[in-house]
Design a protein around this motif. Sequence first.
Motif, short mmCIF file in Angstrom:
data_model
loop_
_atom_site.label_atom_id
_atom_site.label_comp_id
_atom_site.label_asym_id
_atom_site.label_seq_id
_atom_site.Cartn_x
_atom_site.Cartn_y
_atom_site.Cartn_z
N MET A 1 0.85 -1.18 0.00
CA MET A 1 0.00 0.00 0.00
C MET A 1 0.89 1.25 0.00
O MET A 1 1.75 1.39 0.85
CB MET A 1 -0.87 -0.04 1.26
CG MET A 1 -2.09 0.81 1.15
SD MET A 1 -3.20 0.69 2.57
CE MET A 1 -3.60 -1.02 2.64
N THR A 2 0.73 2.13 -0.95
CA THR A 2 1.53 3.34 -1.01
C THR A 2 0.82 4.47 -0.28
O THR A 2 -0.38 4.40 -0.01
CB THR A 2 1.81 3.76 -2.46
OG1 THR A 2 0.58 4.12 -3.07
CG2 THR A 2 2.49 2.65 -3.24
N LEU A 3 1.54 5.53 -0.01
CA LEU A 3 0.99 6.64 0.75
C LEU A 3 -0.08 7.41 -0.01
O LEU A 3 -0.90 8.09 0.58
CB LEU A 3 2.09 7.60 1.17
CG LEU A 3 3.08 7.05 2.18
CD1 LEU A 3 4.14 8.10 2.49
CD2 LEU A 3 2.40 6.60 3.44
N HIS A 4 -0.08 7.34 -1.34
CA HIS A 4 -1.03 8.11 -2.13
C HIS A 4 -2.30 7.33 -2.42
O HIS A 4 -3.14 7.77 -3.17
CB HIS A 4 -0.38 8.57 -3.43
CG HIS A 4 0.80 9.44 -3.19
ND1 HIS A 4 0.68 10.72 -2.71
CD2 HIS A 4 2.12 9.21 -3.33
CE1 HIS A 4 1.89 11.25 -2.57
NE2 HIS A 4 2.78 10.35 -2.94
N GLN A 5 -2.42 6.17 -1.80
CA GLN A 5 -3.58 5.34 -2.03
C GLN A 5 -4.70 5.65 -1.06
O GLN A 5 -4.49 6.26 -0.02
CB GLN A 5 -3.22 3.87 -1.87
CG GLN A 5 -2.46 3.29 -3.01
CD GLN A 5 -2.29 1.80 -2.82
OE1 GLN A 5 -2.14 1.34 -1.70
NE2 GLN A 5 -2.31 1.06 -3.90
N SER A 6 -5.84 5.15 -1.41
CA SER A 6 -6.97 5.18 -0.50
C SER A 6 -7.24 3.75 -0.07
O SER A 6 -6.82 2.80 -0.72
CB SER A 6 -8.19 5.79 -1.19
OG SER A 6 -8.52 5.05 -2.35
N ALA A 7 -7.92 3.62 1.06
CA ALA A 7 -8.22 2.29 1.59
C ALA A 7 -9.67 2.24 2.02
O ALA A 7 -10.20 3.21 2.57
CB ALA A 7 -7.31 1.97 2.77
N ARG A 8 -10.31 1.10 1.77
CA ARG A 8 -11.67 0.89 2.23
C ARG A 8 -11.65 0.84 3.76
O ARG A 8 -10.60 0.65 4.38
CB ARG A 8 -12.22 -0.40 1.64
CG ARG A 8 -12.30 -0.42 0.12
CD ARG A 8 -13.34 0.53 -0.47
NE ARG A 8 -14.70 0.18 -0.12
CZ ARG A 8 -15.51 -0.57 -0.85
NH1 ARG A 8 -15.11 -1.05 -1.99
NH2 ARG A 8 -16.73 -0.81 -0.44
N PRO A 9 -12.80 1.00 4.40
CA PRO A 9 -12.84 1.03 5.87
C PRO A 9 -12.20 -0.18 6.54
O PRO A 9 -11.45 -0.02 7.51
CB PRO A 9 -14.33 1.14 6.17
CG PRO A 9 -14.87 1.88 5.00
CD PRO A 9 -14.09 1.36 3.82
N GLN A 10 -12.46 -1.39 6.07
CA GLN A 10 -11.88 -2.58 6.70
C GLN A 10 -10.35 -2.54 6.62
O GLN A 10 -9.66 -2.82 7.60
CB GLN A 10 -12.41 -3.85 6.05
CG GLN A 10 -11.90 -5.12 6.72
CD GLN A 10 -12.38 -5.27 8.15
OE1 GLN A 10 -13.54 -5.03 8.45
NE2 GLN A 10 -11.47 -5.62 9.04
N GLN A 11 -9.81 -2.17 5.46
CA GLN A 11 -8.36 -2.06 5.30
C GLN A 11 -7.80 -0.96 6.21
O GLN A 11 -6.73 -1.12 6.77
CB GLN A 11 -8.00 -1.73 3.86
CG GLN A 11 -8.33 -2.80 2.86
CD GLN A 11 -8.13 -2.30 1.44
OE1 GLN A 11 -8.59 -1.22 1.09
NE2 GLN A 11 -7.44 -3.09 0.63
N SER A 12 -8.52 0.12 6.33
CA SER A 12 -8.09 1.24 7.16
C SER A 12 -8.01 0.83 8.62
O SER A 12 -7.06 1.15 9.32
CB SER A 12 -9.05 2.42 7.01
OG SER A 12 -9.08 2.86 5.67
N ALA A 13 -9.02 0.10 9.08
CA ALA A 13 -9.03 -0.37 10.46
C ALA A 13 -7.84 -1.31 10.71
O ALA A 13 -7.15 -1.20 11.74
CB ALA A 13 -10.35 -1.07 10.77
N GLU A 14 -7.59 -2.22 9.78
CA GLU A 14 -6.47 -3.14 9.91
C GLU A 14 -5.14 -2.39 9.92
O GLU A 14 -4.24 -2.74 10.69
CB GLU A 14 -6.49 -4.16 8.78
CG GLU A 14 -7.63 -5.14 8.90
CD GLU A 14 -7.80 -6.03 7.68
OE1 GLU A 14 -6.96 -5.94 6.75
OE2 GLU A 14 -8.77 -6.80 7.65
#
Length: 63
Positions: A1-14
């Motif tokens: 995962m790069t810094l300029h990416q976005s993440a879905r909520p589940q990925q963000s929580a993880e």
Amino acid sequence: MTLHQSARPQQSAELLGIGLSTLWRFAKERPDFPRPRKLSPRVTVFIVAELLAWRDAQVKEAA
């Protein structure tokens, strides 16, 4: 995962090491927590760089 990416909520929580319900509670109750972005009616993301910056700020405050 790069810094300029976005993440879905589940990925963000993880990424932050928290539960999904905690992620949503932080988004609702903590003014310093990164805001979610709605891409469409059924797709919400968080910006990875903002999440990491927030996480790092929490560590600095605790020290």
